[in-house]
Design an enzyme around this catalytic site. Structure first.
Site, short mmCIF file in Angstrom:
data_model
loop_
_atom_site.label_atom_id
_atom_site.label_comp_id
_atom_site.label_asym_id
_atom_site.label_seq_id
_atom_site.Cartn_x
_atom_site.Cartn_y
_atom_site.Cartn_z
N LYS A 1 0.78 -1.16 0.16
CA LYS A 1 -0.09 -0.02 0.12
C LYS A 1 0.87 1.28 0.07
CE LYS A 1 -4.04 -2.26 2.14
NZ LYS A 1 -4.88 -2.26 3.24
N TYR B 1 -12.28 -2.53 -3.63
CA TYR B 1 -12.76 -2.50 -2.42
C TYR B 1 -14.19 -2.71 -2.16
CZ TYR B 1 -8.13 -2.26 0.09
OH TYR B 1 -7.02 -2.59 0.57
N PHE C 1 -15.60 3.22 7.14
CA PHE C 1 -14.36 3.73 6.76
C PHE C 1 -14.18 3.70 5.37
CE2 PHE C 1 -14.42 -0.71 8.06
CZ PHE C 1 -13.87 -1.46 6.88
N ARG D 1 -1.66 -14.40 3.74
CA ARG D 1 -2.54 -13.72 4.74
C ARG D 1 -1.92 -13.97 6.10
NH1 ARG D 1 -6.68 -10.15 3.63
NH2 ARG D 1 -7.75 -10.89 5.95
N THR E 1 -5.59 -7.57 10.59
CA THR E 1 -6.15 -6.38 9.75
C THR E 1 -5.42 -5.06 10.72
OG1 THR E 1 -8.00 -7.56 8.77
CG2 THR E 1 -8.01 -5.01 9.05
N ARG F 1 2.40 -6.66 9.54
CA ARG F 1 1.59 -5.78 10.22
C ARG F 1 1.85 -5.51 11.64
NH1 ARG F 1 -4.18 -7.04 7.61
NH2 ARG F 1 -3.98 -5.64 5.69
N ASN G 1 -2.01 0.14 7.06
CA ASN G 1 -1.42 -1.26 7.48
C ASN G 1 -0.70 -2.04 6.49
OD1 ASN G 1 -3.54 -2.09 5.90
ND2 ASN G 1 -4.70 -3.01 7.32
N HIS H 1 -2.20 -5.49 1.43
CA HIS H 1 -3.00 -6.22 0.97
C HIS H 1 -2.89 -7.51 0.34
CE1 HIS H 1 -7.21 -7.11 -0.75
NE2 HIS H 1 -6.42 -7.54 -1.78
N GLU I 1 -9.33 -10.29 -8.02
CA GLU I 1 -8.31 -9.19 -7.95
C GLU I 1 -7.26 -9.22 -8.76
OE1 GLU I 1 -7.65 -9.30 -3.74
OE2 GLU I 1 -9.78 -8.44 -3.23
P1 DAT Z 1 -7.77 -6.96 5.43
O1 DAT Z 1 -6.84 -6.01 4.54
O2 DAT Z 1 -6.99 -7.61 6.62
O3 DAT Z 1 -7.99 -8.05 4.47
P2 DAT Z 1 -10.30 -5.93 5.11
O4 DAT Z 1 -10.46 -6.50 3.84
O5 DAT Z 1 -11.48 -6.08 6.37
O6 DAT Z 1 -9.15 -6.27 6.07
O7 DAT Z 1 -10.43 -4.18 5.20
C1 DAT Z 1 -9.65 -3.75 4.10
C2 DAT Z 1 -8.82 -2.39 4.58
O8 DAT Z 1 -9.89 -1.34 5.09
C3 DAT Z 1 -7.99 -2.90 5.80
O9 DAT Z 1 -6.67 -3.44 5.53
C4 DAT Z 1 -7.78 -1.67 6.58
C5 DAT Z 1 -9.30 -0.93 6.48
N1 DAT Z 1 -10.07 -1.29 7.59
C6 DAT Z 1 -10.49 -2.36 7.82
N2 DAT Z 1 -11.20 -2.13 8.92
C7 DAT Z 1 -11.35 -1.01 9.44
C8 DAT Z 1 -11.95 -0.22 10.44
N3 DAT Z 1 -12.71 -0.70 11.38
N4 DAT Z 1 -11.79 1.18 10.24
C9 DAT Z 1 -10.82 1.96 9.44
N5 DAT Z 1 -10.20 0.96 8.58
C10 DAT Z 1 -10.48 -0.17 8.48
MG MG Z 2 -9.61 -7.74 2.68
#
Ligand code: DAT
Ligand code: MG
Length: 140
Positions: free
Chosen positions: A11, A51, A59, A87, A93, A104, A114, A117, A128
């Site tokens: 990222k 996304y 968010f 993963r 996350t 992370r 973070n 991805h 993707e």
């Molecule tokens: P991951 O990246 O672990 O697959 P995700 O797909 O649930 O997690 O979410 C995508 C991204 O969105 C994640 O890397 C960071 C952000 N994110 C997730 N949950 C969040 C939250 N509660 N508040 C702010 N950003 C968040």
């Molecule tokens: Mg994800």
């Protein structure tokens, strides 16, 4: 054990912090193979498509703004069980909860920023990879 392809993105915070080499190095030391890579500036439309499952989340806007804010390194990574292996290497996350030893867990202190991805399953990996790369851009 299944040989899998997964979509990985370093990222904008990882690029900004000059951690690209270190993070690629971790994937390579694990013996995963990078079969495609491109430094890209993700636009709003691509970020929203990528996304899309999160579009109702509070968010979402912040997430799209962050991933479009600077260059990111998009990659296709291949190896045995690559989806779940990546993963596991990423960690939770929220970097505050991520175990030390994970990416992370070792480098992050911010839920949005973070670092990395990785696709979360075979269907998202397929979607993707195809969203970011043409078949001809991946080495065989
Ligand atoms: P991951 O990246 O672990 O697959 P995700 O797909 O649930 O997690 O979410 C995508 C991204 O969105 C994640 O890397 C960071 C952000 N994110 C997730 N949950 C969040 C939250 N509660 N508040 C702010 N950003 C968040
Ligand atoms: Mg994800």
């Amino acid at each position: 054990m299944v040989n899998e392809k997964t979509f990985v993105m370093l990222k904008p915070d990882a690029v900004e912090r000059r951690l690209v080499g270190e993070l690629i190095s971790r994937l390579e030391k694990k013996n995963l193979r990078i079969i495609a890579a491109r430094l890209i500036r993700i636009d709003k439309k691509l970020a929203e498509t990528h996304y899309t499952e999160l579009k109702e989340k509070p968010f979402f806007k912040e997430l799209v703004k962050f991933v479009t804010d600077g260059p990111a390194l998009a990659m296709v990574v291949q190896g045995p069980n690559a989806i779940s292996v990546v993963r596991a290497m990423m960690g939770a996350t929220n970097p505050f909860n991520a175990t030390p030893g994970t990416i992370r867990g070792d480098y992050g202190l911010d839920l949005t920023k973070n670092l990395i991805h990785g696709s979360d399953g075979p269907e998202s990996a397929k979607r993707e990879v195809a969203l970011f790369f043409k078949e001809s851009e991946m080495v065989g």
